[in-house]
Design a protein around this motif. Structure first.
Motif: not given
Length: 356
Positions: A258-286
């Motif tokens: 959907i957003s065209s973005a390049i990504y890579y996810y890492c697990d946070m410690p303690g099963k807290a969730g995920e952190a995503e490196y995110h690049a080249d996403t679509d940029y949009v306006d109204d």
């Protein structure tokens, strides 16, 4: 009225030292660290704040058990707009105000949020031109070579919602968020009025078999300059022993549909969730026209290693423009809570949890 983006995210954690190590390795600049907190500040001025469970600065009651992002602080462009938003929120939910003017409330879905005036900082972001066989904009010029990955912005946050349509409409009604796209039955993407990234927030449907039946943090995405920086960050995190959250499902580095973005996810410690490196996403306006997608194409990612339901020749490349929001009707709820989910949507059981 205009929200510029995420000013701060407040995490409640058990092992403060381990979470501090994670975000330092991830590439966030550490501003201060002490016995009870750690604060990271990005080039845009956005902050990641780590607090121990039980800290009086965390929302009470706790919105969900365990480690994770407990409060999202949205940055507002002007004091007058902050006042308008506070008044609007106050007509529907209880609102409090700190001594420094920060406005706080809990959304109907259970999400604690805060608003404060924010002077978002300008910053330098640079990527090399991309050569192709037929076009060579980087002629007689070597690519930028990076030695470390440094996140510049917080691009978006993602939460499970027991009423994802209602969650979006609350943000739209009171905070001026714009509808961007709908992965039907999976979630709604929306951006802050003063931001141009494809989405500032995504709500994932709690009716999905992979989802909890209550509000919960899922992941947070950080803006990187290009695919090289994403790859570098992924390599550094792997070398330091942090697990790729996508290892067994989405094949590591890939690109969202959907957003065209390049990504890579890492697990946070303690099963807290995920952190995503995110690049080249679509940029949009109204001028952007919202779209509704079949969840098999639009919900997750492009990857040969994705769960089989998201791959193959029978994946419908179906998209309809959805300015009238006709796609919302089948998923609208009067009261939050689990509904029976059948057919293709139920087949997602055990699939990748990573939303865009």
């Amino acid at each position: 009225m205009s929200i510029l983006g995420v000013e701060s995210v407040i995490f409640g954690v058990t092992d403060l030292a381990e979470h501090t190590r994670f975000w330092t390795d991830f590439g966030l600049p550490l501003e201060q660290a002490g016995a009870d907190e750690a604060v990271f500040r990005l080039a845009s001025g956005s902050r990641v704040v780590l607090l121990r469970h039980g800290d009086a600065r965390l929302p009470s009651p706790d919105p969900f058990p365990g480690d994770g992002l407990k409060e999202t602080v949205w940055g507002v462009d002007t004091a007058s707009n902050l006042e308008r938003m506070a008044a609007s929120l106050g007509g529907e939910v209880a609102v409090t105000r700190d001594a420094d003017g920060t406005v706080r409330c809990t959304c109907p879905d259970g999400q604690p949020i805060a608003l404060r005036v924010w002077a978002k900082q300008p910053f330098v972001s640079e990527a090399s031109p991309v050569n192709t066989p037929g076009a060579h904009p980087r002629f007689n010029q070597h690519r930028i070579w990076r030695s470390k990955a440094i996140a510049k912005t917080i691009n978006h946050v993602v939460f499970f919602s027991p009423d994802y349509v209602g969650s979006f409409e609350f943000y739209e009604r009171h905070l001026g968020f714009r509808y961007t796209d709908h992965s039907k039955g999976t979630g709604i993407f929306a951006r802050a009025g003063g931001a141009y990234e494809h989405h500032s927030i995504f709500w994932v449907n709690c009716d999905l078999p992979i989802a909890p039946d209550h509000f919960k943090f899922m992941h947070i995405a950080f803006g990187m300059d290009d695919i090289d920086e994403v790859m570098l960050g992924a390599n550094i995190m792997e070398a330091k022993g942090w697990k790729n959250a996508s290892m067994n499902s989405s094949g590591g580095i890939s690109r969202h549909r959907i957003s065209s973005a390049i990504y890579y996810y890492c697990d946070m410690p303690g099963k807290a969730g995920e952190a995503e490196y995110h690049a080249d996403t679509d940029y949009v306006d109204d001028n952007w026209i919202p779209r509704a997608w079949d969840f098999r194409f639009g919900s997750l990612l492009w990857s040969n290693n994705a769960p089989s339901i998201f791959r193959g020749n029978d994946i419908p490349w179906e998209m309809t423009f959805d300015a009238d929001r006709a796609s919302f009707a089948p998923f609208r709820k009067r009261q939050p809570g689990k509904l029976a989910v059948g057919g293709k949507l139920a087949e997602i059981t055990g699939a990748d949890e990573h939303a865009i």
